[in-house]
Design an enzyme around this catalytic site. Structure first.
Site, PDB file in Angstrom:
ATOM      1  N   ARG A  63       0.852  -1.205   0.000  1.00 32.10           N
ATOM      2  CA  ARG A  63       0.000   0.000   0.000  1.00 32.10           C
ATOM      3  C   ARG A  63       0.882   1.247   0.000  1.00 32.10           C
ATOM      4  O   ARG A  63       0.579   2.253  -0.608  1.00 32.10           O
ATOM      5  CB  ARG A  63      -0.946  -0.004   1.215  1.00 32.10           C
ATOM      6  CG  ARG A  63      -1.658   1.321   1.413  1.00 32.10           C
ATOM      7  CD  ARG A  63      -2.886   1.239   2.322  1.00 32.10           C
ATOM      8  NE  ARG A  63      -2.729   0.370   3.458  1.00 32.10           N
ATOM      9  CZ  ARG A  63      -1.975   0.633   4.538  1.00 32.10           C
ATOM     10  NH1 ARG A  63      -1.290   1.757   4.617  1.00 32.10           N
ATOM     11  NH2 ARG A  63      -1.891  -0.231   5.524  1.00 32.10           N
ATOM     12  N   TYR A 116     -17.067  15.917 -15.307  1.00 33.10           N
ATOM     13  CA  TYR A 116     -17.565  14.549 -15.240  1.00 33.10           C
ATOM     14  C   TYR A 116     -18.581  14.444 -14.094  1.00 33.10           C
ATOM     15  O   TYR A 116     -18.326  14.912 -12.979  1.00 33.10           O
ATOM     16  CB  TYR A 116     -16.392  13.592 -15.021  1.00 33.10           C
ATOM     17  CG  TYR A 116     -16.846  12.186 -14.724  1.00 33.10           C
ATOM     18  CD1 TYR A 116     -17.739  11.520 -15.569  1.00 33.10           C
ATOM     19  CD2 TYR A 116     -16.416  11.527 -13.585  1.00 33.10           C
ATOM     20  CE1 TYR A 116     -18.172  10.242 -15.286  1.00 33.10           C
ATOM     21  CE2 TYR A 116     -16.835  10.243 -13.300  1.00 33.10           C
ATOM     22  CZ  TYR A 116     -17.721   9.607 -14.151  1.00 33.10           C
ATOM     23  OH  TYR A 116     -18.151   8.342 -13.860  1.00 33.10           O
ATOM     24  N   ASP A 189      -8.028  18.514 -14.426  1.00 35.77           N
ATOM     25  CA  ASP A 189      -8.304  17.145 -14.854  1.00 35.77           C
ATOM     26  C   ASP A 189      -7.931  17.067 -16.335  1.00 35.77           C
ATOM     27  O   ASP A 189      -8.600  17.650 -17.192  1.00 35.77           O
ATOM     28  CB  ASP A 189      -9.781  16.822 -14.619  1.00 35.77           C
ATOM     29  CG  ASP A 189     -10.102  15.356 -14.913  1.00 35.77           C
ATOM     30  OD1 ASP A 189      -9.420  14.769 -15.790  1.00 35.77           O
ATOM     31  OD2 ASP A 189     -11.026  14.809 -14.291  1.00 35.77           O
ATOM     32  N   LYS A 214      -8.892   5.864 -19.037  1.00 34.90           N
ATOM     33  CA  LYS A 214      -9.221   6.370 -20.375  1.00 34.90           C
ATOM     34  C   LYS A 214      -8.011   6.246 -21.317  1.00 34.90           C
ATOM     35  O   LYS A 214      -7.505   5.178 -21.481  1.00 34.90           O
ATOM     36  CB  LYS A 214      -9.735   7.798 -20.264  1.00 34.90           C
ATOM     37  CG  LYS A 214     -10.748   8.004 -19.135  1.00 34.90           C
ATOM     38  CD  LYS A 214     -11.992   7.130 -19.307  1.00 34.90           C
ATOM     39  CE  LYS A 214     -13.072   7.492 -18.330  1.00 34.90           C
ATOM     40  NZ  LYS A 214     -13.440   6.486 -17.370  1.00 34.90           N
TER      41      LYS A 214
END
Ligand code: P1T
Length: 403
Positions: A63, A116, A189, A214
């Site tokens: 992690r 978005y 973004d 994407k």
């Protein structure tokens, strides 16, 4: 692992190289022990210590740090020209980590009115109840952004450019100046443009976020997020932004797994060639749709008549693979068109090599119905893939005939 133990990101050596070279090599030196040319998938949760605290290469627990994820993080930082990169389990996990790292209850952020739907849902329904206020502003309108800033309280200006799904363009350099005057950071973004077409940090942005699901991944086979922080964050009280994000990435734990990191790394290697083809095909689609009688308006930043084409031309290399279109026949025509294609697949998401079509009002942006971010009902969004141009155009003709 504490952030002091976070493996280093020595990407300086790549700063002078071209984009494609960085995409293929940054963070991806051949494996030191085997010479493997491709970064291995370190599918491992923990690492042997040589005596307590005797970490090899800084690795303690996955992690906190994992070599495959770190390779991706270094590559993302090199591609965006930032100091530190971070990889997450999804774009939204990265966005959540940015917000929690940089805002405290009572703080405020300004978000664009065309973002978005999931980002706005997060801001309004997750960050909001946690005590983080927001205002919605059209980020293409600089005066509106200035007016939305609450001096002393606004900590972030959050902009998507080009935006999802209306392909609005905002002036990154001007927004950075406006944000910095108010001691706020500018977050961009960059999912739609990608690091290949646009580098927000070069224009003054402080933090860049991606849904690597994407174009960065590029093959519709992985969900992921990326965050990159600039070297000299402009606001003195936020100089430690990268450390804060590193701390929260580990403390929250929404990290990208090793295999997902590897898939995004593999995708990035071909980003430059894919984006050129996405742009070629999108331009052909735009030309075709503009001449079609069923089309009311084509939204694409590359069109000279686009409201902010001059800004787009200044800050983007080309104009991307996303095309949105308003249909004369209204919502019914849009829905029928979405159901009639055979090469374009009806699906959410974008940025893969295969062309996708969707109806934002009922699909990706359904969660913002009734808000300032509601999208037109006659809007169809196309993620133009890299198939043969003639097949794409013929498929769209069938779809529009159905509308
Ligand atoms: O889906 P995820 O990887 O969590 O990324 C969220 C996200 C963030 N930013 C932008 C600009 C996005 O487009 C997305 C995700 N978008 C879709 C799934 C979509 O179809 O528009």
């Amino acid at each position: 692992m504490t952030s002091e133990h976070h493996p280093q990101q020595p990407q300086q050596q790549h700063q002078q190289q071209g984009f494609a070279t960085r995409a293929i090599h940054a963070g991806q030196d051949p494996d030191a022990s085997t010479g493997a040319v491709v970064t291995p998938i370190y599918q491992v949760s923990t690492y042997k210590q040589d005596g307590i605290g005797g970490l090899r290469g800084g690795y303690e627990y996955s992690r906190s740090g994992n070599p495959t994820r770190n390779a991706l993080e270094e590559c993302l930082a090199a591609l965006e020209g930032g100091e530190r990169g971070f990889a997450f389990a999804s774009g939204l996990a990265g966005q959540d980590t940015i917000v929690r790292s940089l805002l405290s209850p009572g703080d405020h952020l300004v978000i664009g009115d065309d973002a978005y739907g999931g980002t706005y849902r997060y801001v309004s329904r997750v960050a909001g109840p946690a005590g983080l206020a927001h205002s919605v502003a059209p980020t293409g309108d600089l005066d509106a952004v200035r007016a939305a800033i609450q001096p002393g309280r606004t900590k972030l200006v959050w902009v998507e450019t080009p935006s999802n799904p209306l392909l609005g363009v905002s002036d990154i350099a001007a927004l950075a100046e406006i944000a910095h005057e108010a001691d706020a950071l500018l977050v961009v973004d960059n999912t739609f443009a990608t690091a290949y077409l646009q580098n927000p940090i070069a224009h003054g942005a402080d933090v860049v976020t991606h849904s690597t699901t994407k174009y960065s991944g590029g093959h519709s086979d992985v969900v992921g997020g990326g965050v990159v922080v600039r070297r000299d964050v402009a606001v003195p009280s936020m100089k430690d932004a990268a450390d804060r994000i590193a701390f929260h990435q580990n403390a929250i734990g929404g990290v990208a797994g090793p295999f997902d990191s590897w898939l995004v790394l593999r995708g990035l290697k071909t980003l430059a060639v894919r984006m050129e083809k996405h742009c070629d095909n999108a331009e052909a689609v735009v030309r075709h749709l503009q001449a079609h009688p069923a089309v009311e308006k084509v939204l694409y930043p590359g069109l000279p008549e686009h409201r902010h084409h001059d800004v787009a031309a200044r800050q983007m290399r080309r104009f991307g693979g996303m095309v949105s279109v308003l249909l004369r026949g209204g919502e019914d025509a849009a829905v029928r068109a979405c159901g009639a294609t055979t090469v374009f697949t009806l699906a959410e998401s974008l940025g893969g090599i295969e062309s996708l079509i969707e109806h934002p009002f009922r699909m990706t942006h359904a969660s913002v119905e009734g808000t300032d971010l509601e999208v037109p009902r006659n809007l169809v969004r196309l993620s133009v893939g890299i198939e043969d141009e003639a097949d794409l155009l013929a498929d769209l003709d069938v779809a529009l005939a159905a509308g």
